[in-house]
Design a protein around this motif. Structure first.
Motif, short mmCIF file in Angstrom:
data_model
loop_
_atom_site.label_atom_id
_atom_site.label_comp_id
_atom_site.label_asym_id
_atom_site.label_seq_id
_atom_site.Cartn_x
_atom_site.Cartn_y
_atom_site.Cartn_z
N HIS A 98 40.37 26.59 40.22
CA HIS A 98 39.00 26.76 39.73
C HIS A 98 38.75 25.96 38.46
O HIS A 98 38.61 26.41 37.48
CB HIS A 98 38.46 28.06 39.82
CG HIS A 98 39.08 29.06 40.94
ND1 HIS A 98 38.04 29.01 42.02
CD2 HIS A 98 40.10 30.13 41.12
CE1 HIS A 98 38.74 29.67 42.91
NE2 HIS A 98 39.90 30.46 42.48
N ALA A 101 35.89 26.79 36.04
CA ALA A 101 35.85 28.25 35.15
C ALA A 101 36.38 28.18 33.94
O ALA A 101 37.49 27.54 33.63
CB ALA A 101 36.89 29.35 36.04
N LEU A 104 38.68 33.61 33.49
CA LEU A 104 39.08 34.02 34.73
C LEU A 104 39.62 35.62 34.39
O LEU A 104 40.43 35.88 33.49
CB LEU A 104 40.24 33.32 35.41
CG LEU A 104 39.84 32.00 36.01
CD1 LEU A 104 41.12 31.29 36.56
CD2 LEU A 104 38.84 32.07 37.01
N PHE A 122 37.23 36.54 45.15
CA PHE A 122 36.49 35.57 44.05
C PHE A 122 35.20 35.79 44.07
O PHE A 122 34.42 35.95 44.99
CB PHE A 122 37.08 33.90 44.58
CG PHE A 122 36.61 33.16 43.66
CD1 PHE A 122 37.27 32.75 42.35
CD2 PHE A 122 35.55 32.37 43.88
CE1 PHE A 122 36.85 32.05 41.53
CE2 PHE A 122 34.90 31.50 42.94
CZ PHE A 122 35.39 31.28 41.74
N ARG A 124 31.56 35.33 40.98
CA ARG A 124 31.03 35.10 39.54
C ARG A 124 30.99 36.36 38.59
O ARG A 124 30.44 37.21 39.31
CB ARG A 124 29.88 34.38 39.53
CG ARG A 124 29.18 33.54 38.30
CD ARG A 124 29.95 32.45 37.84
NE ARG A 124 29.17 31.92 36.66
CZ ARG A 124 28.42 30.84 36.57
NH1 ARG A 124 27.85 30.48 37.95
NH2 ARG A 124 27.93 30.38 35.58
N LYS A 180 31.61 29.81 31.65
CA LYS A 180 31.59 30.10 32.94
C LYS A 180 32.64 31.10 33.35
O LYS A 180 34.10 30.88 33.11
CB LYS A 180 31.43 29.12 33.99
CG LYS A 180 30.34 28.29 34.01
CD LYS A 180 30.27 27.12 35.01
CE LYS A 180 28.99 26.42 34.81
NZ LYS A 180 29.21 25.34 35.65
N TYR A 182 34.69 33.90 36.02
CA TYR A 182 35.06 34.32 37.44
C TYR A 182 36.19 35.47 37.53
O TYR A 182 36.85 35.34 36.60
CB TYR A 182 35.34 33.09 38.39
CG TYR A 182 34.23 32.11 38.19
CD1 TYR A 182 33.46 32.10 39.41
CD2 TYR A 182 34.17 31.12 37.21
CE1 TYR A 182 32.47 30.95 39.43
CE2 TYR A 182 33.14 30.05 37.47
CZ TYR A 182 32.25 30.14 38.59
OH TYR A 182 31.36 29.16 38.46
N LYS A 183 36.04 36.36 38.58
CA LYS A 183 37.02 37.17 38.90
C LYS A 183 38.01 36.51 40.16
O LYS A 183 37.48 35.95 41.08
CB LYS A 183 36.27 38.59 39.12
CG LYS A 183 35.47 38.29 40.47
CD LYS A 183 34.92 39.83 40.95
CE LYS A 183 33.84 39.69 42.08
NZ LYS A 183 33.59 41.05 42.58
#
Length: 259
Positions: A98, A101, A104, A122, A124, A180, A182-183
């Motif tokens: 990613h 990202a 994370l 996955f 946002r 940005k 993300y998970k």
């Protein structure tokens, strides 16, 4: 890419802590206690730098390690996290997968009763769903944090005036700066059971401090978000203090922060 574990600890020596946490990467450890000092050690072919500080406060500890971080990726850690084999490769692989990202969030299993999240897919992370993540679930691109000059609050967290929330404020500041987040459904460790250094129950201080935090997190939406928080958690948190009283106490915290 390279990775460093940034560990916040209290009165710990690095070799024993590295063994207990199963550290298998480079690391920067900040151990707060009664003295100042510095030492380096070689551990499982990795470099560990340990800084000793007499001051207290988890935000101060995290800022100290973040200032000295020089790897591509920084993975935040507490001393009570035990890591799974291969966690370094998992984190680096996720950032490779990613590239968009900057932050994370990984799965780190909390003690029973302290769970606030579990990443099943996955996705946002935005301002409205970022408050559930603890710092120890977070890895960041170090250069991006340094570029944006983002640090942890010294008002919130263990050892500070208000009991917790430095993690939520840090994440909020990252998102406000345009980073940005993300998970990812990737497990890297678990929290071992121990007595909390800040949590003493869902008492008046807990709700008051949460009110102060919500002012800084949400501004004019603080009271609405406080009500949402209590409605979501009243079954577990409002057994001793009814939710209406808890909302009143959170309102007092919000009002104090607005002065």
């Amino acid at each position: 890419m390279t990775l460093q574990l940034l560990v916040a600890a209290v009165n710990r020596e690095p070799r024993g802590l590295a063994e207990e946490m199963r550290i298998d990467s480079d690391a920067v450890i900040v151990s707060q206690g009664e003295r100042y000092g510095y030492e380096e050690l070689r551990w499982k072919e990795h470099d560990i730098r340990c800084f000793y500080m007499a001051e207290r406060g988890v935000g101060l500890s995290r800022n100290h390690s973040l200032l000295r971080a020089d790897a591509d990726i920084s993975l935040f850690a507490d001393e009570d996290i035990i890591y799974e084999p291969g966690y370094e490769q998992k984190v680096l692989a996720a950032f490779e997968e990613h590239p968009q990202a900057d932050l994370l969030f990984f799965n780190v299993r909390a003690m029973p009763g302290r769970e606030t999240y579990h990443n099943e897919n996955f996705g946002r992370v935005r301002w409205y769903n970022s408050g559930r993540y603890p710092t120890y679930s977070l890895a960041v691109r170090t250069r991006r944090i340094h570029q944006k000059n983002i640090t942890f609050s010294l008002l919130f967290g263990g050892g500070a005036k208000y009991s917790n929330g430095e993690d939520s404020l840090f994440i909020r500041d990252c998102l406000k700066a345009g980073l940005k987040a993300y998970k990812v459904p990737v497990a890297i460790g678990h929290e071992r059971e121990r007595e909390s250094t800040w949590f003493t129950g869902y008492n008046e201080k807990f709700f008051y401090d949460r009110g102060v935090l919500y002012h800084y997190l949400y501004g004019h939406l603080a009271r609405l978000m406080a009500l949402r928080f209590l409605m979501s958690h009243r079954g577990g948190m409002c057994r001793k203090i009814p939710w209406r009283k808890a909302y009143e106490i959170m309102g007092q915290g919000i009002a104090k922060a607005e002065e």
